[in-house]
Design a protein around this motif. Structure first.
Motif, mmCIF file in Angstrom:
data_model
loop_
_atom_site.group_PDB
_atom_site.id
_atom_site.type_symbol
_atom_site.label_atom_id
_atom_site.label_comp_id
_atom_site.label_asym_id
_atom_site.label_seq_id
_atom_site.Cartn_x
_atom_site.Cartn_y
_atom_site.Cartn_z
ATOM 1 N N LEU A 245 0.830 -1.208 0.000
ATOM 2 C CA LEU A 245 0.000 0.000 0.000
ATOM 3 C C LEU A 245 0.863 1.256 0.000
ATOM 4 C CD1 LEU A 245 -2.874 -0.901 2.463
ATOM 5 C CD2 LEU A 245 -3.001 -0.660 0.002
ATOM 6 N N ALA A 246 1.958 1.240 0.741
ATOM 7 C CA ALA A 246 2.853 2.397 0.776
ATOM 8 C C ALA A 246 3.468 2.644 -0.595
ATOM 9 C CB ALA A 246 3.943 2.169 1.810
ATOM 10 N N GLU A 247 3.858 1.569 -1.258
ATOM 11 C CA GLU A 247 4.445 1.680 -2.596
ATOM 12 C C GLU A 247 3.429 2.219 -3.602
ATOM 13 O OE1 GLU A 247 6.153 -1.524 -5.769
ATOM 14 O OE2 GLU A 247 6.688 -1.807 -3.665
ATOM 15 N N GLN A 248 2.205 1.702 -3.558
ATOM 16 C CA GLN A 248 1.166 2.165 -4.477
ATOM 17 C C GLN A 248 0.825 3.633 -4.234
ATOM 18 O OE1 GLN A 248 -1.983 -0.627 -3.780
ATOM 19 N NE2 GLN A 248 -1.293 -2.011 -5.399
ATOM 20 N N GLU A 249 0.745 4.020 -2.970
ATOM 21 C CA GLU A 249 0.432 5.404 -2.621
ATOM 22 C C GLU A 249 1.529 6.348 -3.112
ATOM 23 O OE1 GLU A 249 0.345 7.840 1.529
ATOM 24 O OE2 GLU A 249 -0.748 5.929 1.500
ATOM 25 N N ALA A 250 2.790 5.951 -2.962
ATOM 26 C CA ALA A 250 3.912 6.779 -3.390
ATOM 27 C C ALA A 250 3.953 6.912 -4.907
ATOM 28 C CB ALA A 250 5.219 6.185 -2.874
ATOM 29 N N VAL A 251 3.724 5.825 -5.626
ATOM 30 C CA VAL A 251 3.723 5.864 -7.092
ATOM 31 C C VAL A 251 2.579 6.737 -7.589
ATOM 32 C CG1 VAL A 251 3.354 4.463 -9.158
ATOM 33 C CG2 VAL A 251 4.926 3.679 -7.385
ATOM 34 N N ARG A 252 1.413 6.622 -6.962
ATOM 35 C CA ARG A 252 0.254 7.424 -7.357
ATOM 36 C C ARG A 252 0.537 8.915 -7.164
ATOM 37 N NH1 ARG A 252 -3.633 5.613 -3.885
ATOM 38 N NH2 ARG A 252 -3.536 3.632 -4.953
ATOM 39 N N ALA A 253 1.198 9.259 -6.038
ATOM 40 C CA ALA A 253 1.530 10.659 -5.767
ATOM 41 C C ALA A 253 2.583 11.177 -6.748
ATOM 42 C CB ALA A 253 2.019 10.812 -4.333
ATOM 43 N N ALA A 254 3.548 10.335 -7.137
ATOM 44 C CA ALA A 254 4.610 10.763 -8.040
ATOM 45 C C ALA A 254 4.113 10.883 -9.482
ATOM 46 C CB ALA A 254 5.774 9.782 -7.967
ATOM 47 N N LYS A 255 3.147 10.066 -9.867
ATOM 48 C CA LYS A 255 2.616 10.087 -11.236
ATOM 49 C C LYS A 255 1.895 11.394 -11.561
ATOM 50 C CE LYS A 255 3.295 6.010 -13.248
ATOM 51 N NZ LYS A 255 3.730 5.788 -14.588
ATOM 52 N N VAL A 256 1.510 12.152 -10.527
ATOM 53 C CA VAL A 256 0.843 13.429 -10.753
ATOM 54 C C VAL A 256 1.800 14.396 -11.456
ATOM 55 C CG1 VAL A 256 -0.165 15.442 -9.591
ATOM 56 C CG2 VAL A 256 -0.724 13.142 -8.809
ATOM 57 N N LYS A 257 3.081 14.380 -11.054
ATOM 58 C CA LYS A 257 4.042 15.341 -11.588
ATOM 59 C C LYS A 257 5.025 14.735 -12.584
ATOM 60 C CE LYS A 257 7.138 18.974 -10.006
ATOM 61 N NZ LYS A 257 7.758 19.617 -8.872
ATOM 62 N N TYR A 258 5.352 13.461 -12.401
ATOM 63 C CA TYR A 258 6.378 12.824 -13.230
ATOM 64 C C TYR A 258 5.786 11.697 -14.067
ATOM 65 C CZ TYR A 258 9.469 15.367 -10.111
ATOM 66 O OH TYR A 258 10.085 16.357 -9.397
ATOM 67 N N ARG A 259 6.417 11.448 -15.213
ATOM 68 C CA ARG A 259 5.920 10.430 -16.145
ATOM 69 C C ARG A 259 6.498 9.049 -15.845
ATOM 70 N NH1 ARG A 259 6.095 10.944 -22.715
ATOM 71 N NH2 ARG A 259 4.937 9.037 -23.114
ATOM 72 N N TYR A 260 7.778 8.988 -15.506
ATOM 73 C CA TYR A 260 8.447 7.714 -15.250
ATOM 74 C C TYR A 260 8.784 7.611 -13.766
ATOM 75 C CZ TYR A 260 8.838 7.778 -20.273
ATOM 76 O OH TYR A 260 8.549 7.841 -21.623
ATOM 77 N N VAL A 261 8.332 6.534 -13.153
ATOM 78 C CA VAL A 261 8.523 6.343 -11.717
ATOM 79 C C VAL A 261 9.080 4.938 -11.476
ATOM 80 C CG1 VAL A 261 7.394 6.258 -9.469
ATOM 81 C CG2 VAL A 261 6.587 7.868 -11.193
ATOM 82 N N GLU A 262 10.145 4.867 -10.672
ATOM 83 C CA GLU A 262 10.740 3.583 -10.315
ATOM 84 C C GLU A 262 10.925 3.541 -8.798
ATOM 85 O OE1 GLU A 262 14.961 1.200 -10.848
ATOM 86 O OE2 GLU A 262 14.616 3.058 -11.928
ATOM 87 N N VAL A 263 10.464 2.483 -8.167
ATOM 88 C CA VAL A 263 10.605 2.312 -6.728
ATOM 89 C C VAL A 263 11.992 1.790 -6.422
ATOM 90 C CG1 VAL A 263 9.714 1.150 -4.674
ATOM 91 C CG2 VAL A 263 8.146 1.885 -6.468
ATOM 92 N N VAL A 264 12.707 2.506 -5.553
ATOM 93 C CA VAL A 264 14.064 2.100 -5.181
ATOM 94 C C VAL A 264 14.023 1.254 -3.912
ATOM 95 C CG1 VAL A 264 16.347 2.913 -4.507
ATOM 96 C CG2 VAL A 264 15.066 4.125 -6.258
ATOM 97 N N SER A 265 13.373 1.754 -2.859
ATOM 98 C CA SER A 265 13.311 1.006 -1.609
ATOM 99 C C SER A 265 12.109 1.418 -0.775
ATOM 100 C CB SER A 265 14.586 1.203 -0.794
ATOM 101 O OG SER A 265 14.639 2.539 -0.322
ATOM 102 N N VAL A 266 11.693 0.512 0.123
ATOM 103 C CA VAL A 266 10.640 0.764 1.097
ATOM 104 C C VAL A 266 11.197 0.354 2.452
ATOM 105 C CG1 VAL A 266 8.290 0.242 1.798
ATOM 106 C CG2 VAL A 266 8.859 0.247 -0.620
ATOM 107 N N LYS A 267 11.340 1.346 3.365
ATOM 108 C CA LYS A 267 11.921 1.085 4.673
ATOM 109 C C LYS A 267 10.999 1.619 5.753
ATOM 110 C CE LYS A 267 16.663 1.456 3.104
ATOM 111 N NZ LYS A 267 17.934 2.185 3.253
ATOM 112 N N SER A 268 11.030 0.979 6.924
ATOM 113 C CA SER A 268 10.242 1.482 8.042
ATOM 114 C C SER A 268 11.034 2.580 8.737
ATOM 115 C CB SER A 268 9.917 0.366 9.032
ATOM 116 O OG SER A 268 11.104 -0.117 9.602
ATOM 117 N N MET A 269 10.292 3.524 9.306
ATOM 118 C CA MET A 269 10.947 4.665 9.964
ATOM 119 C C MET A 269 11.029 4.438 11.452
ATOM 120 S SD MET A 269 9.229 7.755 7.849
ATOM 121 C CE MET A 269 9.897 8.993 8.864
#
Length: 110
Positions: free
Chosen positions: A86-110
């Motif tokens: 869900l975190a990955e999908q939410e981040a990609v959805r937010a990035a697609k608003v401004k950028y065309r190409y999106v690649e997930v590098v990492s998902v880490k807990s804070m």
């Protein structure tokens, strides 16, 4: 099992005899009515205070850009969930608003 037991005797054997509950008065006998003040009416437009509790957060690092194999930028998105998917999908959805190409590098807990 003894067939001579009645249903009531079996219930008493399983669950015990019903205890008599003591009746408790709602108001104490020594309290006077003059000590009690009427409550103020609640304002419906007043916002409720939310207690600050621990919220699980994940930090998603993305590589974003508008050109194919061109200049890319690193973007960090913080998600309020424990699910990495869900975190990955939410981040990609937010990035697609401004950028065309999106690649997930990492998902880490804070």
């Amino acid at each position: 099992m003894n067939p001579e037991f009645t249903e009531e005797e079996m219930r008493r054997a399983l669950f015990g005899s019903p205890a008599v509950a003591e009746k408790i008065s709602d108001t104490p006998a020594d309290a006077s009515q003059s000590d009690i003040e009427p409550a103020q009416p609640m304002n419906m437009h007043q916002k409720k205070k939310i207690a600050k509790t621990f919220t699980p957060r994940l930090k998603v690092t993305l590589r974003v850009g508008n050109e194919f194999e061109g200049k890319t930028y690193e973007m960090i998105h913080e998600a309020d969930t424990l699910s990495t998917l869900l975190a990955e999908q939410e981040a990609v959805r937010a990035a697609k608003v401004k950028y065309r190409y999106v690649e997930v590098v990492s998902v880490k807990s804070m």
